[in-house]
Design a protein around this motif. Structure first.
Motif, PDB file in Angstrom:
ATOM      1  N   GLU A 113       0.812  -1.219   0.000  1.00 46.97           N
ATOM      2  CA  GLU A 113       0.000   0.000   0.000  1.00 46.97           C
ATOM      3  C   GLU A 113       0.843   1.266   0.000  1.00 46.97           C
ATOM      4  N   ALA A 114       2.133   1.157   0.250  1.00 49.84           N
ATOM      5  CA  ALA A 114       3.006   2.328   0.367  1.00 49.84           C
ATOM      6  C   ALA A 114       3.484   2.798  -1.004  1.00 49.84           C
ATOM      7  N   ALA A 115       3.721   4.085  -1.107  1.00 51.38           N
ATOM      8  CA  ALA A 115       4.180   4.667  -2.378  1.00 51.38           C
ATOM      9  C   ALA A 115       5.521   4.093  -2.811  1.00 51.38           C
ATOM     10  N   ASN A 116       6.391   3.791  -1.867  1.00 51.09           N
ATOM     11  CA  ASN A 116       7.718   3.266  -2.205  1.00 51.09           C
ATOM     12  C   ASN A 116       7.815   1.757  -1.957  1.00 51.09           C
ATOM     13  N   GLY A 117       6.684   1.074  -2.026  1.00 53.29           N
ATOM     14  CA  GLY A 117       6.659  -0.369  -1.802  1.00 53.29           C
ATOM     15  C   GLY A 117       7.485  -1.159  -2.799  1.00 53.29           C
ATOM     16  N   SER A 118       7.533  -0.716  -4.046  1.00 54.07           N
ATOM     17  CA  SER A 118       8.334  -1.445  -5.037  1.00 54.07           C
ATOM     18  C   SER A 118       9.830  -1.298  -4.732  1.00 54.07           C
ATOM     19  N   ARG A 119      10.251  -0.142  -4.224  1.00 47.99           N
ATOM     20  CA  ARG A 119      11.653   0.028  -3.810  1.00 47.99           C
ATOM     21  C   ARG A 119      11.979  -0.897  -2.650  1.00 47.99           C
ATOM     22  N   TRP A 120      11.047  -1.044  -1.704  1.00 50.13           N
ATOM     23  CA  TRP A 120      11.255  -1.942  -0.563  1.00 50.13           C
ATOM     24  C   TRP A 120      11.416  -3.374  -1.059  1.00 50.13           C
ATOM     25  N   ARG A 121      10.551  -3.812  -1.972  1.00 52.33           N
ATOM     26  CA  ARG A 121      10.646  -5.181  -2.509  1.00 52.33           C
ATOM     27  C   ARG A 121      11.973  -5.399  -3.226  1.00 52.33           C
ATOM     28  N   ARG A 122      12.437  -4.408  -3.982  1.00 47.67           N
ATOM     29  CA  ARG A 122      13.737  -4.536  -4.658  1.00 47.67           C
ATOM     30  C   ARG A 122      14.862  -4.658  -3.634  1.00 47.67           C
ATOM     31  N   ASP A 123      14.773  -3.923  -2.532  1.00 50.67           N
ATOM     32  CA  ASP A 123      15.806  -4.002  -1.502  1.00 50.67           C
ATOM     33  C   ASP A 123      15.789  -5.376  -0.825  1.00 50.67           C
ATOM     34  N   ILE A 124      14.606  -5.916  -0.601  1.00 50.84           N
ATOM     35  CA  ILE A 124      14.486  -7.267  -0.028  1.00 50.84           C
ATOM     36  C   ILE A 124      15.086  -8.275  -1.007  1.00 50.84           C
ATOM     37  N   ALA A 125      14.785  -8.133  -2.298  1.00 51.16           N
ATOM     38  CA  ALA A 125      15.324  -9.041  -3.312  1.00 51.16           C
ATOM     39  C   ALA A 125      16.849  -8.939  -3.369  1.00 51.16           C
ATOM     40  N   ARG A 126      17.383  -7.735  -3.205  1.00 51.45           N
ATOM     41  CA  ARG A 126      18.843  -7.546  -3.197  1.00 51.45           C
ATOM     42  C   ARG A 126      19.471  -8.322  -2.050  1.00 51.45           C
ATOM     43  N   LEU A 127      18.884  -8.238  -0.865  1.00 49.53           N
ATOM     44  CA  LEU A 127      19.399  -8.991   0.288  1.00 49.53           C
ATOM     45  C   LEU A 127      19.340 -10.495   0.015  1.00 49.53           C
ATOM     46  N   ARG A 128      18.204 -10.940  -0.520  1.00 47.54           N
ATOM     47  CA  ARG A 128      18.022 -12.372  -0.785  1.00 47.54           C
ATOM     48  C   ARG A 128      19.017 -12.869  -1.822  1.00 47.54           C
ATOM     49  N   ASP A 129      19.261 -12.051  -2.850  1.00 43.50           N
ATOM     50  CA  ASP A 129      20.171 -12.458  -3.927  1.00 43.50           C
ATOM     51  C   ASP A 129      21.604 -12.642  -3.451  1.00 43.50           C
ATOM     52  N   VAL A 130      22.007 -11.929  -2.407  1.00 45.17           N
ATOM     53  CA  VAL A 130      23.350 -12.133  -1.857  1.00 45.17           C
ATOM     54  C   VAL A 130      23.439 -13.521  -1.238  1.00 45.17           C
ATOM     55  N   LEU A 131      22.397 -13.918  -0.542  1.00 38.48           N
ATOM     56  CA  LEU A 131      22.399 -15.197   0.172  1.00 38.48           C
ATOM     57  C   LEU A 131      22.079 -16.392  -0.723  1.00 38.48           C
ATOM     58  N   ASP A 132      21.277 -16.155  -1.750  1.00 35.78           N
ATOM     59  CA  ASP A 132      20.858 -17.225  -2.655  1.00 35.78           C
ATOM     60  C   ASP A 132      20.814 -16.642  -4.063  1.00 35.78           C
ATOM     61  N   PRO A 133      21.992 -16.480  -4.685  1.00 31.88           N
ATOM     62  CA  PRO A 133      22.047 -15.809  -5.989  1.00 31.88           C
ATOM     63  C   PRO A 133      21.201 -16.533  -7.031  1.00 31.88           C
ATOM     64  N   PRO A 134      20.515 -15.754  -7.862  1.00 29.07           N
ATOM     65  CA  PRO A 134      19.737 -16.387  -8.933  1.00 29.07           C
ATOM     66  C   PRO A 134      20.667 -17.056  -9.938  1.00 29.07           C
ATOM     67  N   ILE A 135      20.203 -18.125 -10.513  1.00 28.05           N
ATOM     68  CA  ILE A 135      20.987 -18.840 -11.519  1.00 28.05           C
ATOM     69  C   ILE A 135      20.798 -18.103 -12.840  1.00 28.05           C
ATOM     70  N   PRO A 136      21.906 -17.683 -13.456  1.00 28.90           N
ATOM     71  CA  PRO A 136      21.752 -16.959 -14.724  1.00 28.90           C
ATOM     72  C   PRO A 136      21.159 -17.872 -15.784  1.00 28.90           C
TER      73      PRO A 136
END
Length: 145
Positions: A113-136
């Motif tokens: 519901e927040a205006a910057n919710g998509s930025r928050w999701r990208r930041d969460i994805a960035r944290l997750r990608d460090v721990l479990d990098p996506p397979i190219p």
């Protein structure tokens, strides 16, 4: 929601968690991080906002100790150094983040519901990608020589 930005420690609950870590003994800090991750990762009907906020902060601390991670630089995070966290917490951290962004998460609902919710999701994805990098993606081999 006492939140002022999208960062892992940019809310009242996570800032308090950082202060609690500073107040704890060195021996207690790793178990506090593990506890925050376990509360978020365990199956439940619904993940409430404070548990989600503490989990994101705990994940940022795990990521900060990863070779590909960035320091959890925030004026509101813990100021005292953490002991070396067990590498096994990385899997638990990924599970916690998956719950934080799931349909069963009150925090995800608030950010949707927040205006910057998509930025928050990208930041969460960035944290997750460090721990479990996506397979190219693999290029399809059309011809073998």
């Amino acid at each position: 929601m006492g939140t002022w930005d999208i960062g892992p420690f940019d809310n009242d609950t996570a800032a308090d968690f950082g202060g609690d870590l500073d107040d704890a003994t060195s021996e207690e800090r790793a178990s506090m991080v593990r506890g925050a991750l376990e509360r978020a990762a365990r199956p439940a009907d619904h993940l409430d906002t404070p548990d989600g906020e503490r989990a994101v902060a705990a994940v940022a601390l795990v990521v900060a100790q990863h070779s590909d991670g960035e320091p959890a630089c925030s004026n509101h995070g813990p100021s005292k150094p953490l002991p070396e966290l067990p590498a096994a917490l990385r899997t638990l951290a990924v599970d916690a983040l998956d719950r934080v962004v799931s349909d069963a998460s009150e925090l995800a609902e608030l950010w949707a519901e927040a205006a910057n919710g998509s930025r928050w999701r990208r930041d969460i994805a960035r944290l997750r990608d460090v721990l479990d990098p996506p397979i190219p993606p693999q290029e399809e081999v059309l011809f073998e020589i």
